[in-house]
Every structure is written in structure tokens, then in C-alpha cells.
Enzyme design. Structure first.
Site, PDB file in Angstrom:
ATOM      1  N   ARG A   1      14.051  41.916  71.069  1.00 14.74           N
ATOM      2  CA  ARG A   1      14.571  42.634  69.897  1.00 14.74           C
ATOM      3  C   ARG A   1      13.566  42.440  68.773  1.00 14.74           C
ATOM      4  O   ARG A   1      12.629  41.663  68.916  1.00 14.74           O
ATOM      5  CB  ARG A   1      15.951  42.116  69.502  1.00 14.74           C
ATOM      6  CG  ARG A   1      15.955  40.651  69.121  1.00 14.74           C
ATOM      7  CD  ARG A   1      17.318  40.188  68.620  1.00 14.74           C
ATOM      8  NE  ARG A   1      17.309  38.733  68.518  1.00 14.74           N
ATOM      9  CZ  ARG A   1      18.345  37.997  68.194  1.00 14.74           C
ATOM     10  NH1 ARG A   1      19.515  38.561  67.939  1.00 14.74           N
ATOM     11  NH2 ARG A   1      18.247  36.680  68.116  1.00 14.74           N
TER      12      ARG A   1
ATOM     13  N   CYS B   1       7.824  47.455  63.708  1.00 20.90           N
ATOM     14  CA  CYS B   1       6.949  47.206  62.563  1.00 20.90           C
ATOM     15  C   CYS B   1       7.646  47.746  61.326  1.00 20.90           C
ATOM     16  O   CYS B   1       8.042  48.912  61.291  1.00 20.90           O
ATOM     17  CB  CYS B   1       5.619  47.912  62.772  1.00 20.90           C
ATOM     18  SG  CYS B   1       4.719  48.088  61.229  1.00 20.90           S
TER      19      CYS B   1
ATOM     20  N   ASN C   1      19.389  42.434  61.127  1.00 17.05           N
ATOM     21  CA  ASN C   1      19.874  41.120  61.531  1.00 17.05           C
ATOM     22  C   ASN C   1      18.753  40.111  61.405  1.00 17.05           C
ATOM     23  O   ASN C   1      17.684  40.306  61.983  1.00 17.05           O
ATOM     24  CB  ASN C   1      20.367  41.159  62.986  1.00 17.05           C
ATOM     25  CG  ASN C   1      21.054  39.870  63.379  1.00 17.05           C
ATOM     26  OD1 ASN C   1      22.210  39.649  63.032  1.00 17.05           O
ATOM     27  ND2 ASN C   1      20.336  39.003  64.069  1.00 17.05           N
ATOM     28  N   GLU C   2      18.986  39.082  60.613  1.00 16.24           N
ATOM     29  CA  GLU C   2      18.012  37.988  60.470  1.00 16.24           C
ATOM     30  C   GLU C   2      16.587  38.516  60.365  1.00 16.24           C
ATOM     31  O   GLU C   2      15.735  38.228  61.213  1.00 16.24           O
ATOM     32  CB  GLU C   2      18.134  36.991  61.619  1.00 16.24           C
ATOM     33  CG  GLU C   2      19.449  36.255  61.616  1.00 16.24           C
ATOM     34  CD  GLU C   2      19.538  35.160  62.664  1.00 16.24           C
ATOM     35  OE1 GLU C   2      18.766  35.197  63.640  1.00 16.24           O
ATOM     36  OE2 GLU C   2      20.378  34.271  62.513  1.00 16.24           O
TER      37      GLU C   2
ATOM     38  N   CYS D   1       3.337  41.480  61.610  1.00 12.44           N
ATOM     39  CA  CYS D   1       2.654  42.590  62.272  1.00 12.44           C
ATOM     40  C   CYS D   1       1.274  42.827  61.675  1.00 12.44           C
ATOM     41  O   CYS D   1       1.103  42.844  60.466  1.00 12.44           O
ATOM     42  CB  CYS D   1       3.513  43.840  62.156  1.00 12.44           C
ATOM     43  SG  CYS D   1       2.802  45.247  62.997  1.00 12.44           S
TER      44      CYS D   1
ATOM     45  N   CYS E   1      -0.651  45.574  62.599  1.00 14.96           N
ATOM     46  CA  CYS E   1      -1.037  46.925  63.005  1.00 14.96           C
ATOM     47  C   CYS E   1      -1.765  47.659  61.873  1.00 14.96           C
ATOM     48  O   CYS E   1      -1.817  47.182  60.746  1.00 14.96           O
ATOM     49  CB  CYS E   1       0.193  47.712  63.459  1.00 14.96           C
ATOM     50  SG  CYS E   1       1.186  48.342  62.105  1.00 14.96           S
TER      51      CYS E   1
ATOM     52  N   GLU F   1      27.394  33.794  60.879  1.00 13.24           N
ATOM     53  CA  GLU F   1      27.353  33.274  62.248  1.00 13.24           C
ATOM     54  C   GLU F   1      27.564  31.766  62.167  1.00 13.24           C
ATOM     55  O   GLU F   1      26.648  31.023  61.812  1.00 13.24           O
ATOM     56  CB  GLU F   1      26.007  33.589  62.901  1.00 13.24           C
ATOM     57  CG  GLU F   1      25.756  35.083  63.039  1.00 13.24           C
ATOM     58  CD  GLU F   1      24.423  35.389  63.721  1.00 13.24           C
ATOM     59  OE1 GLU F   1      23.876  34.496  64.374  1.00 13.24           O
ATOM     60  OE2 GLU F   1      23.954  36.526  63.567  1.00 13.24           O
TER      61      GLU F   1
END
Ligand code: GLA
Ligand code: ZN
Length: 682
Positions: free
Chosen positions: A103, A107, A141-142, A151, A153, A303
Site C-alpha cells: 500500500r 507518489c 491513512n498514516e 519519492c 521521481c 487505532e
């Protein structure tokens, strides 16, 4: 809504949903979070949307009176999207593009990816906007989790250039700020500036720090981009995001700004791969306090650990009482709502062993019973302290910029900014003195005592604010490596601690990185703390006065008005000051010229508490934590026994029993992992 679960209806047959919902209600669950990884279910093919299953799940839950928080599923772009646009996949530092299969294979600067989000999130939001079962949103999420090195790129590279151009205005200004004359690194244009991908040697520390800031800002921007869509489409719903404690990829003060409140993923017995030990009691407390500090307000746990954790290897099973204890600890530190991760343990996928409240079988067992009892016990009381904060008199300055700069150049190989912060925090926590974490632009005037460890980077404005704080009567503690650099991570040409010399009443004329072992420190006899020195709780013996240790680094001080509280007791600087105190205006500035070991930290903190008149809430045995929430008319003490053996403490008479273990003749006997909450009128 005070208690909830993370629910994945898409993992279970529809016929099971009603059973789940009724078991949830039976346990006192009032809210679920859903759909944060379900993009492929909601948009199974480009432009084909299917929300029926989620509508139905929301309805089944609504029938039991359970509300829904929806996650935008942007941590999991579906396979069809990646197949069409592999350029969405992030590129690692070594230039390898990671593949599909986990998951967060996204980018965050990718315009292609943002285009998909710009299309999908409004459609999802419009679909659920008028559904009475939905109350709010979690963005992604987080963020930062599983992004590893972030990243590298082409799109991120270009975004880095624009970010730098905005920050420096001209390439000459950047060359000057970074000192690119070194090793012929001067740039003619922003386009020439590399990302910090591998080079024969290390990159320029100024480039590295700006890269950390850029990537943090990119995550903040990615969140804001979605928050704006949601606020536009669903103005009545709240928007939050789940933070990860001491995680370092994003400046959480910045990330918190766009949210109604922050949420936390809290796994007290998480075993990070390769680590043998779970976090200590004080490290857990620090995590929760840091999270509260990102907005200085109460928060949600999105959580909360509900069973043993682990992907490939497992952590130990929470002992009877521990799920209740950790729930109460979260509430104690400022959580108004607790959502357990997850409802039922999954049968497939990476997280088969990250246990939920229900085991694989779906049959309620020990964990369900304990959580149900805990919820029933706490629910009637939760509104009493909703929004209430601890009323701390002590603040610890925690800064992402300092942390990043010291990660880039830790000086000593074992020096860790967050670790050192937690050592100071731990001493206050063990003394049962509430602490707030604050950012470097926070208003300090409401605190009696501020500790700002490792304030490596300073600006003239920050120095002025610290001086003002002390001159107005505050007590400030600064430590080794203060004011070494400017905000661009360049050394400032001056005698340390630069423009803080007058405040501290000293200069630093030499220093020693302790590569050959620790040094000894002695408290100066005439400066012993007033009152009897208390050995750290749990210490096997009281250290003799010169057995305190200086770790990793020693600044060698020349006093210029300050007095010495402790001196080095070894090496060529034996006898020179290691901890000092200086009166400045109406206040006092202290300097700790090293990283003190735990006993010395405890002793110093004891001394600071006495000097500032800050009184611990209660005295407790080691492993028993006391946390306060101060509401309008009453205050509440949460007494938490983190150990597997029973403990006893004495409690002053103004404190009345509210829940948990009963008081008897001013004594509170706590079971292993036991909890009591006490109340006193203000
Ligand atoms: C994180 C994530 C969850 C889940 C748990 C367990 O906290 O937010 O989605 O992956 O960890 O691994
Ligand atoms: Zn990228």
C-alpha cells in the site's frame, strides 16, 4: 461517540454484518471507521462506481445506532490505475521504482494521481454527504507510513525545485545560504539541484535539511488538497487523520493545522521488526503527550491496540487488564474517543496476525469481554473530561527541524534527538509532573519551566523569544549543541552559544565528542538540591555524588555570570562546569552541557522542580503513572499501574473515588495492570 472500532465489511460476507453490528452495540461501540483502503471496491473500473455495499454496511450499523467515519482510500490506488499510469508508483532513493502489491504505492506530487483523487474524492463525498449515518472523514491513512525514503521521481524532483525557488527566490540566494562554494557545488539554476540520491560522498547538510522540509510540506500539501475537497463537499462533517507518534517524516504541527482534531494510531505493545522490547511506560506517555501537543487539544485514538500485533512475527499477547489499562491511558492523556483496531482479525492479506477484538473465528472471547467491560465502565464518565487538558506547568520544546538537522549530523553516532527528548520527559513522567510538548513558535508564557533540548538551529527571533520568556520570569533549560546553526543548517560564525550567551551567562570555549566512553559528573556540594534528594524510583542504589555520567558530548564552559551546579569529574576538563544556572531579568536560565544519564537527569529535574516550586501530583511506585485532566469544575486523576504486580499508594483526602479500584483510608491498592480514576472539585 466515545468508543469505536475499525471495521472492514468488505472482508466479510454480508450475512455476517448484522451479527457484527449487534455484537458491537452490545459492547458499547458507537462509531466505526471504514473504507480507507477500499478504492478498488468503490471504483472497480475507471469511472465505474459502486457504493452499494458501503451504503448497506452503513445502514446495518446505523440500525444499531452506530455512526461511521469514512476514510478517503488514497493510500491504495487500485491495480487498474497503476497499470494505466505506472508513473504514479514512487521511486526509491536508489532510483528503483517500487511495484504494486503493498500500500502507499503512490507518489504524492504526481499530478496524474492527484487527477484521479480530484475526480474520485468529490464523488465519494457527494455520495455520502447526506447519509445521516456518516459523521466525518479520515484523510488517507498514516501519511508517511510505508513511504520509506519518500519519492525521488521526476515529478518530486521538479516539485523540489519549485519549493526551493519559492523559499530562496534566486539561485544566488540559495548558493549563499547553502554554502555551495564548498566542493564546487554552486548552481546556475534550480534545475541543476539534485535530490539527495546516492553520490560518492555525503550531500550538503543544507540540501538534506531542505529535502526533509520539502517532503514534509509535500505530505502536508497532499492532505490539505483532500481536506479542501471534503470541506467543500461536506461542510458539516469533521476531518481528521491518524498520526503515528514520534514518526519523523512529517512535521505534525503543520499536518495538524488543517484538521478539526488529530487522531492517533496507538499500539503500546508494538514490536518493530528487529526490536526486542516494547516501548517503556514513559515512552508511551510521551507519545500520547506529543500527539496532544500537535494541536494542544484533545484528540481521538483512531487505532487503539485490541490484541497481539504483528505481520510476519508477533508481539506478545496483551495480558488480562492491559487492554483496559491502555484504553484508560489514552483517555488520561487527552483522548476523547477511542477506536479499536480492528473489529475482527482478518483471514487473509498482510495483516492476518494483527489481531482485532474478535479472533479469526469471529467468536467473542477474552478480549471482547475486557473491552466491553472497559467501555461500559468508562462511557458514563467520558463527557466529564471531554476536551480537558492536564494543566501542565512544564513544557518540552519538540521541533522537527532540530530533529532532522541532528539526524543529518548526529555528531555522536548514538545521539538521537527524539531519544534525548524522551529521557527528559521520562524524568518528569516518573515524578508525576504533567508535561506539554510545544513547537518552536509556541507561546511559552503559560509555563513555569521550559526544557528545550538540543536547540541546534536558531534564528534571531527564536533567541529573542527565549530571552523574553526568561526575562519575564520563566525558567528555561537549554542543553548541549544549542545555537550552533542558522535555519539553513549553516554554522553561525560566533562563540557558542551565540546570542544566547548573555541569557545563559557563559560561553563555550571547547567541546569533546565522547568517542572513548562516558565522563563523570559531580553535583557541587554547595549546590545540592534543597530538601532530601530522592533516588530515582526503582534505582537499586543511590548514586554517590560523582557517579553521574555525561554521555556522548561535553561542552566545556567558561562562566560569565552563571553559577555552576555540577562539574565534570574526569578528563582534562575535570572541575569545569557541566550544569549551570543564570539569573536573567526576572527568570532563570539553565544550561546542561552534555547528555545526562538517567540518574543525573532525574536529579536535575528534581532540582528544577524545587527551584520552580512545581509540585508532583502524587508520589507513586515505579511503573505507576498518574495523569491529570483538568475540567472546568473538577479535575480527574488517572492512576495507571503498568506493572504485572499489585501496587499501593496513598492519596490525599480531597481525591474521591470515581471508578476502578476503591480507596480505603486514603490508600489505593491497585491490581496488576489496575486503574483507578479519582475526582476532586476545583
Ligand atoms: C497501522 C495502519 C493500519 C494497520 C495497522 C496494523 O496503524 O493504520 O491500517 O495497518 O497499522 O498494521
Ligand atoms: Zn514522486
Amino acid at each position: 461517540m466515545h468508543f469505536g472500532v475499525d471495521y472492514y465489511p468488505e472482508h466479510w460476507p454480508r450475512e455476517r454484518w448484522a451479527t457484527d453490528a449487534s455484537l458491537m452495540r452490545e459492547a458499547g461501540i458507537e462509531v466505526v471507521r471504514m473504507a480507507e483502503f477500499a478504492w478498488a471496491k468503490m471504483e472497480p473500473a475507471p469511472g465505474r462506481y459502486d457504493f452499494d455495499w458501503l451504503d448497506e454496511a452503513i445502514e446495518v450499523l446505523s440500525k444499531e445506532g452506530i455512526k461511521t467515519v469514512l476514510g478517503t482510500p488514497t493510500a491504495t490506488p487500485p491495480a487498474w490505475m497503476i497499470e494505466r499510469h505506472p508513473e504514479i508508483l514512487p521511486v526509491r532513493q536508489d532510483g528503483v521504482r517500487v511495484g504494486f502489491g503493498g500500500r502507499h504505492h503512490d507518489c504524492q506530487s504526481s499530478e496524474t494521481y492527484r487527477g484521479y483523487i480530484r475526480r474520485f474524492v468529490p464523488i465519494m463525498a457527494q455520495h455520502f454527504r447526506d447519509n445521516g449515518g456518516v459523521v466525518g472523514w479520515q484523510v488517507d491513512n498514516e501519511l508517511g507510513n510505508s513511504h520509506q525514503q519518500l519519492c525521488y521521481c521526476d515529478s518530486c524532483h521538479r516539485a523540489f525545485h519549485s519549493w526551493l525557488e519559492k523559499r530562496y527566490g534566486s539561485i544566488d540566494a540559495l548558493n549563499e545560504a547553502w554554502g555551495t562554494v564548498f566542493w564546487s557545488q554552486s548552481y546556475d539554476s534550480f534545475e541543476q539541484i539534485p535530490t539527495p540520491s546516492p553520490t560518492p560522498n555525503s550531500h550538503n547538510p543544507s540540501l538534506l535539511l531542505d529535502w526533509r522540509r520539502f517532503t514534509s510540506d509535500l505530505i502536508v500539501d497532499f492532505l490539505r488538497f483532500q481536506v479542501e475537497i471534503l470541506r467543500n463537499e461536506c461542510p458539516k462533517h469533521f476531518v481528521t487523520h491518524n498520526f503515528m507518534g514520534f514518526y519523523d517524516k512529517t512535521d505534525y504541527y503543520d499536518l495538524a493545522r488543517d484538521l478539526d482534531f488529530i487522531s492517533v494510531s496507538y499500539y503500546p505493545r508494538i514490536f518493530i521488526e528487529g526490536e526486542r522490547l516494547a516501548p517503556s511506560m514513559t515512552d508511551l506517555a510521551a507519545t500520547l503527550d506529543l500527539m496532544r501537543g500537535t494541536k494542544q487539544r484533545s484528540f481521538w485514538i483512531m487505532e487503539q491496540q485490541a490484541g497481539p500485533t504483528g505481520w510476519e512475527t508477533l508481539g506478545s499477547t496483551p495480558r488480562p487488564g492491559q487492554l483496559r489499562l491502555w484504553t484508560c491511558q489514552s483517555v488520561a492523556h487527552g483522548a476523547d474517543t477511542i477506536v479499536y483496531f480492528r473489529w475482527r482479525t482478518c483471514l487473509f492479506g498482510t495483516e492476518q496476525y494483527w489481531h482485532g477484538i474478535l479472533p479469526h473465528s469471529g467468536e467473542p472471547g477474552r478480549r471482547y469481554d475486557e473491552i466491553r467491560t472497559t467501555i461500559r465502565e468508562l462511557t458514563p464518565h467520558m463527557p466529564k473530561w471531554e476536551g480537558a487538558l492536564p494543566g501542565s506547568e512544564v513544557a518540552i520544546l519538540y521541533s522537527y527541524d532540530q530533529r532532522w538537522a541532528l539526524q543529518i549530523q548526529p555528531h555522536h553516532p548514538d545521539l538521537g534527538y527524539a531519544r534525548q527528548i524522551r529521557v527528559y520527559y521520562g524524568a518528569f513522567c516518573r515524578a508525576n509532573v504533567p508535561v506539554d510538548f510545544v513547537s518552536d513558535d509556541a507561546d511559552l508564557s503559560c509555563y513555569k519551566l521550559v526544557i528545550a533540548p538540543l536547540l541546534f538551529l536558531t534564528t534571531p527571533e527564536l533567541s529573542d523569544r527565549l530571552k523574553d520568556y526568561v526575562s519575564q520570569g520563566g525558567s528555561l533549560v537549554l542543553t548541549m549543541r544549542t545555537a550552533v546553526k542558522d535555519w539553513n543548517n549553516r554554522v553561525v560564525p560566533r562563540t557558542l552559544p551565540g546570542d544566547l550567551s548573555e541569557l545563559l551567562g557563559l560561553t563555550i570555549t571547547d567541546y569533546d565528542c565522547l568517542r572513548d566512553g562516558d565522563q563523570k559528573i559531580r553535583w557541587d556540594a554547595n549546590q545540592a538540591p534543597t530538601g532530601a534528594y530522592q533516588a530515582p524510583k526503582g534505582a537499586s542504589s543511590v548514586p554517590t555524588d560523582d557517579s553521574f555520567k555525561a554521555l556522548k558530548w561535553c561542552d566545556i564552559i567558561t562562566l560569565d555570570g552563571a553559577e555552576s551546579l555540577a562539574t565534570y569529574a574526569s578528563e582534562y576538563y575535570e572541575g569545569s562546569p557541566a550544569i549551570t544556572r543564570n539569573t536573567f531579568g526576572k527568570g532563570t536560565a539553565y544550561y546542561i552541557a552534555t547528555e545526562p544519564d538517567t540518574p543525573l537527569t532525574e536529579r536535575t529535574v528534581q532540582y528544577l522542580l524545587e527551584q520552580t516550586g512545581i509540585v508532583p501530583i502524587l508520589e507513586t511506585p515505579v511503573d505507576v503513572e498518574v495523569v491529570r485532566r483538568r475540567a472546568k469544575k473538577s479535575e480527574y486523576l488517572f492512576i495507571l499501574n503498568h506493572s504485572a504486580v499489585s501496587a499501593e499508594i496513598s492519596v490525599p483526602s480531597q481525591w474521591k473515588h470515581l471508578l476502578g479500584e476503591k480507596l480505603k483510608d486514603g490508600r489505593l491498592a491497585l491490581e496488576p495492570f489496575g486503574v483507578a480514576v479519582l475526582e476532586a472539585q476545583l
